[in-house]
Design an enzyme around this catalytic site. Structure first.
Site, PDB file in Angstrom:
ATOM      1  N   GLY A  68       0.777  -1.161   0.092  1.00  0.00           N
ATOM      2  CA  GLY A  68       0.022   0.207  -0.063  1.00  0.00           C
ATOM      3  C   GLY A  68       0.785   1.163  -0.142  1.00  0.00           C
ATOM      4  N   THR A  69       1.805   1.145   0.712  1.00  0.00           N
ATOM      5  CA  THR A  69       2.618   2.488   0.693  1.00  0.00           C
ATOM      6  C   THR A  69       3.424   2.844  -0.680  1.00  0.00           C
ATOM      7  OG1 THR A  69       3.471   2.295   3.045  1.00  0.00           O
ATOM      8  CG2 THR A  69       4.737   3.392   1.719  1.00  0.00           C
ATOM      9  N   ASN A 151      -7.963   2.678   8.807  1.00  0.00           N
ATOM     10  CA  ASN A 151      -7.397   1.690   9.467  1.00  0.00           C
ATOM     11  C   ASN A 151      -7.315   1.584  10.880  1.00  0.00           C
ATOM     12  OD1 ASN A 151      -5.588   4.021   8.914  1.00  0.00           O
ATOM     13  ND2 ASN A 151      -3.931   3.177   9.991  1.00  0.00           N
ATOM     14  N   HIS A 201      -0.634  -8.407   2.595  1.00  0.00           N
ATOM     15  CA  HIS A 201      -0.803  -8.788   4.321  1.00  0.00           C
ATOM     16  C   HIS A 201      -1.951  -8.526   5.150  1.00  0.00           C
ATOM     17  CE1 HIS A 201       0.495  -4.975   6.459  1.00  0.00           C
ATOM     18  NE2 HIS A 201       0.716  -4.684   5.112  1.00  0.00           N
ATOM     19  N   THR A 237      12.020  -7.150 -11.222  1.00  0.00           N
ATOM     20  CA  THR A 237      11.506  -8.405 -11.171  1.00  0.00           C
ATOM     21  C   THR A 237      10.551  -8.462 -10.284  1.00  0.00           C
ATOM     22  OG1 THR A 237      13.872  -9.221 -11.482  1.00  0.00           O
ATOM     23  CG2 THR A 237      12.428 -10.615 -10.790  1.00  0.00           C
ATOM     24  N   CYS A 323       2.205   1.654  11.101  1.00  0.00           N
ATOM     25  CA  CYS A 323       3.381   2.577  10.510  1.00  0.00           C
ATOM     26  C   CYS A 323       3.984   3.772  11.344  1.00  0.00           C
ATOM     27  CB  CYS A 323       2.905   3.018   9.001  1.00  0.00           C
ATOM     28  SG  CYS A 323       2.755   1.459   8.019  1.00  0.00           S
TER      29      CYS A 323
END
Length: 377
Positions: A68-69, A151, A201, A237, A323
């Site tokens: 998300g960040t 959140n 996650h 990648t 966070c």
């Protein structure tokens, strides 16, 4: 340990762990043309297709990334750069003070670079009125960014109504929807958003994997440069095992979403009832919000002491966004909805998951009563 911090991260499910191990054992790079590379590509695209099906969209609209960040930064900074390149000057952004720090930080950085940022005012439950958004739009508005489910409070916005207002003026709309999948229904085409961001996650997939939804026909310039992976929008990648495991986890979470929602609502109500006798306790989350989250304030207590006491009693909770942990700052979300600094510092968030049991909730409630007594002693 009784784990009640699912809003911070959902432990990887057994299915996701097995899927990750299966894909990680494959040696190929999904960009390689040989057989091993193409086998990895098949797993990568199967994972993407699973996520897309759960979110109601086409796999080609999803850019795989680290979470998300990165997704929030990609949307805000990418759209802003494109707008400024086209117009030769900074533009206007509309967002809110209750966003995750992954939106707040790039918005504030844009402000420091000459952009005008309007911060909409929430009501006591953290909701934003469509009329306020309509009034804030300007001819130079480049983007609106408002989360779908908060959140810290679990507040759920009327995303279709808000996105429709922006669309009527031709303004792209972004929503951080990290907290929704597996708990709340997600219908990206029905929401009408231009961009949305997700983290695996939060639904039981691996950490460090996420997706940006880009509506067909919309532009999103890259903010990093390199190879041509992800259509050139996110070079590097790809995390084949992570994307595959994310898809497996979300397939199962989506299939059980209605059952999970009902289970979480029952757990939250049980927890609220069990701790209602604690003197002075007040609830911060709106009743109709995501049942995943219960936010409370114990006036006169110290939130950090409460958390340490709970940890000693083997209960994992939080004081807000993971966070922001360790900053010693009161929750910006709680301050934005009107709590004093002292009350914001005396607040905790408990968040539940599908694996949480009634017995764990009862034990956590008893631990909170004990921790509150110690904190106030």
């Amino acid at each position: 340990m009784i784990y009640l911090d699912y809003a911070a991260t959902h432990p990887m499910t057994a299915d996701a762990l097995a899927a990750y191990a299966h894909a990680a054992a494959r040696p190929g790079n999904p960009a390689s043309v040989h057989a091993a590379g193409q086998a990895a590509r098949e797993l990568l695209e199967e994972g993407r297709a699973r996520v897309a099906a759960a979110l109601g969209t086409d796999p080609r609209t999803l850019i795989a990334n680290s979470g998300g960040t990165e997704g929030d930064n990609h949307v805000l900074l990418g759209v802003a750069r494109a707008w400024q390149d086209a117009h030769g000057r900074p533009g206007h952004l509309i967002t809110t003070p209750t966003e995750h720090s992954a939106v707040l930080a790039p918005a504030r950085w844009l402000e420091s670079q000459g952009w005008t940022v309007d911060w909409l005012a929430p009501d006591r439950g953290g909701h934003y009125a469509p009329a306020d958004l309509a009034a804030a739009l300007r001819p130079d508005t480049a983007l609106v960014s408002i989360h779908h489910a908060n959140n810290e409070l679990g507040t759920v916005q009327d995303t279709p109504a808000l996105a429709a207002i922006a669309a009527a003026q031709g303004v792209p709309y972004h929503t951080d929807a990290v907290q929704a999948p597996g708990v709340l229904p997600v219908d990206l085409p029905g929401w009408g958003v231009t961009y949305a961001t997700f983290s695996a996650h939060k639904w039981g997939g691996p950490r460090g994997v996420g997706f940006v939804y880009v509506r067909r026909g919309a532009d999103l310039p890259p903010v990093t440069l390199g190879g041509g992976q992800e259509g050139g929008l996110r070079p590097g990648t790809q995390n084949t095992a992570g994307v595959y495991a994310a898809g497996v986890a979300l397939t199962h979470a989506q299939a059980a979403q209605e059952q999970t929602h009902a289970h979480l609502l029952e757990l939250r109500d049980r927890f609220m009832q069990a701790v209602s006798s604690i003197p002075g306790l007040r609830w911060n989350h709106p009743p109709q919000g995501s049942p995943k989250v219960a936010s409370l304030t114990l006036p006169g207590a110290d939130g950090e002491a409460l958390l340490m006491n709970l940890d000693l009693l083997e209960v994992a909770a939080s004081a807000g966004s993971a966070c922001s942990a360790g900053t010693m700052e009161p929750s910006h979300v709680l301050r934005a909805i009107g709590l004093s600094e002292a009350d914001a510092r005396a607040s905790l968030r408990f968040s539940f998951g599908a694996a949480t049991t009634a017995a764990e909730v009862d034990a956590a409630a008893e631990a909170l009563r004990q921790a509150a007594q110690w904190s106030r002693a």
